[in-house]
Scaffold this motif. Structure first.
Motif, PDB file in Angstrom:
ATOM      1  N   UNK A 174     -43.882   1.463  35.359  1.00  0.00           N
ATOM      2  CA  UNK A 174     -42.814   2.478  35.368  1.00  0.00           C
ATOM      3  C   UNK A 174     -41.863   2.268  36.546  1.00  0.00           C
ATOM      4  N   UNK A 175     -42.397   1.796  37.668  1.00  0.00           N
ATOM      5  CA  UNK A 175     -41.556   1.539  38.839  1.00  0.00           C
ATOM      6  C   UNK A 175     -40.605   0.375  38.583  1.00  0.00           C
ATOM      7  N   UNK A 176     -40.951  -0.466  37.622  1.00  0.00           N
ATOM      8  CA  UNK A 176     -40.120  -1.633  37.311  1.00  0.00           C
ATOM      9  C   UNK A 176     -38.939  -1.279  36.415  1.00  0.00           C
ATOM     10  N   UNK A 177     -38.954  -0.087  35.840  1.00  0.00           N
ATOM     11  CA  UNK A 177     -37.895   0.291  34.898  1.00  0.00           C
ATOM     12  C   UNK A 177     -36.716   0.888  35.657  1.00  0.00           C
ATOM     13  N   UNK A 178     -36.037   0.034  36.404  1.00  0.00           N
ATOM     14  CA  UNK A 178     -34.920   0.452  37.242  1.00  0.00           C
ATOM     15  C   UNK A 178     -34.001  -0.734  37.489  1.00  0.00           C
ATOM     16  N   UNK A 185     -37.516  -3.961  42.210  1.00  0.00           N
ATOM     17  CA  UNK A 185     -38.850  -3.354  42.195  1.00  0.00           C
ATOM     18  C   UNK A 185     -39.394  -3.202  43.605  1.00  0.00           C
ATOM     19  N   UNK A 186     -39.173  -4.228  44.442  1.00  0.00           N
ATOM     20  CA  UNK A 186     -39.717  -4.213  45.799  1.00  0.00           C
ATOM     21  C   UNK A 186     -39.012  -3.217  46.706  1.00  0.00           C
ATOM     22  N   UNK A 187     -37.854  -2.721  46.289  1.00  0.00           N
ATOM     23  CA  UNK A 187     -37.167  -1.639  47.009  1.00  0.00           C
ATOM     24  C   UNK A 187     -37.595  -0.290  46.440  1.00  0.00           C
ATOM     25  N   UNK A 188     -37.515  -0.156  45.120  1.00  0.00           N
ATOM     26  CA  UNK A 188     -37.781   1.120  44.457  1.00  0.00           C
ATOM     27  C   UNK A 188     -39.220   1.578  44.679  1.00  0.00           C
TER      28      UNK A 188
END
Length: 376
Positions: A70-74, A78-81
């Motif tokens: 879910x964190x990758x859906x941006x 990913x390493x910031x979010x």
């Protein structure tokens, strides 16, 4: 007047046993020695909370990373979010001290309007979109390859957030030149990475083995080690040791046919220190020119002869202290010559004159102190 500094670190910087966290830890250590009171904000990532950090920090905050699909859906990297956390911004707003962002991974809040009037310093560790693009090229697993390619694209677009930094501090002259072109209105300083060495500890004389060392779970280092096994070490008669953290099975398989090559997995700090000091030659290569090359500094402060390719020394100013070879044939020839060459006191003196003061932690810590707070 007392000087306080918020530092946001991408990981818990202890133990200081691989590139990025080594730079963070020894930077904090020398700033502490300069009288700076550090409030450390760090993200938990495969490491335990560390009482060692309490000795050099006024306060240490730990934050959980939000990982997973879910964190990758941006559109953000990913390493910031995955390093956004409401408690981080809340803790930053408890004071009005300068903020040092350790790498682009930590910059989620650098453009937050609530921090508009704060002094914000960005410490560059890599040109991240180049770094992830090279990882994608080195990776064979299709899902990881795709992730690295997407992450490279996201970092390339995200980089513009650095317009909100008041000061940029780059880890190499190559990266500094790039960042000056991208952000012509921003002050950009070159400051080499901080490291474990307080003095030159090179042993005179000679020994009988060659060393390659690095964090072997990193694809770039695995790729370099495989290249050396297949094209250089396998063609030499002397002992060759490849040492570092978490080597993949592929390295052991590649080395198995060669009785002169040994993989040392997860050596203790004491053992790695011994290997670095005792090796006759350090062979260090990379396939990309950006970012921290900390193992190069460790080799020059503590090791005998150092053989590198040009990309390893790009932007470092350390070319004259190394033997440069870009092809396997050149590396083999130079290694054979250096196995017969003692490290003499004159060469050690040349190292000392070239490394000081530019690569001295104390010198760079005082510079950083002056950059943040102005000359006192």
């Amino acid at each position: 007047m007392e000087r306080y500094l918020n530092i946001i670190a991408f990981n818990i910087p202890w133990p200081a046993n691989y590139g990025g966290v080594i730079d963070v830890y020894y930077k904090m250590k020398v700033l502490h020695q300069c009288g700076v009171k550090i409030i450390l904000h760090c993200f938990e990532y495969e490491r335990e909370h560390s009482p060692e950090l309490e000795a050099i920090c006024e306060k240490v905050y730990y934050y959980k990373r939000h990982t997973g699909l879910r964190t990758n859906l941006t559109l953000l990297p990913y390493n910031v979010y995955s390093r956004k956390h409401p408690e981080l911004i809340a803790n930053l707003l408890k004071n009005d001290y300068p903020i040092l962002f350790e790498g682009l991974h930590c910059c989620y809040y650098i453009n937050d309007p609530r921090l508009k009037n704060r002094k914000k310093i960005y410490r560059e560790a890599n040109i991240e979109h180049d770094y992830y693009f090279h990882l994608s090229q080195a990776e064979s697993h299709p899902i990881r390859k795709c992730f690295f390619r997407i992450e490279a694209w996201r970092f390339k677009h995200y980089q513009k957030v650095l317009e909100h930094a008041d000061q940029i501090i780059a880890v190499s002259t190559t990266d500094a030149d790039y960042l000056r072109r991208q952000f012509p209105g921003k002050p950009v300083e070159f400051m080499p990475c901080f490291h474990t060495n307080d003095r030159i500890t090179v042993k005179p004389g000679s020994s009988g083995f060659i060393l390659y060392h690095g964090k072997l779970s990193v694809i770039e280092n695995t790729q370099a080690a495989l290249f050396l096994i297949r094209n250089v070490f396998g063609q030499l008669d002397c002992r060759c040791i490849i040492a570092g953290m978490n080597p993949p099975v592929s390295l052991s398989k590649a080395a198995a046919p060669y009785p002169n090559i040994r993989i040392e997995a997860n050596p203790s700090e004491e053992r790695m220190n011994q290997l670095i000091h005792d090796a006759q030659i350090h062979v260090l290569i990379t396939f990309q020119a950006t970012g921290l090359k900390l193992k190069l500094l460790n080799s020059l402060f503590a090791g005998r002869h150092t053989v590198v390719n040009r990309l390893m020394v790009a932007g470092s100013g350390l070319d004259q202290l190394c033997h440069i070879a870009d092809t396997p044939d050149e590396m083999i020839r130079i290694c054979r010559e250096l196995m017969q060459a003692d490290m003499d006191p004159e060469l050690i003196g040349k190292r000392r004159n070239s490394l000081y003061p530019t690569y001295s932690n104390q010198h760079q810590g005082e510079r950083l102190n002056n950059i943040i707070y102005g000359k006192r």
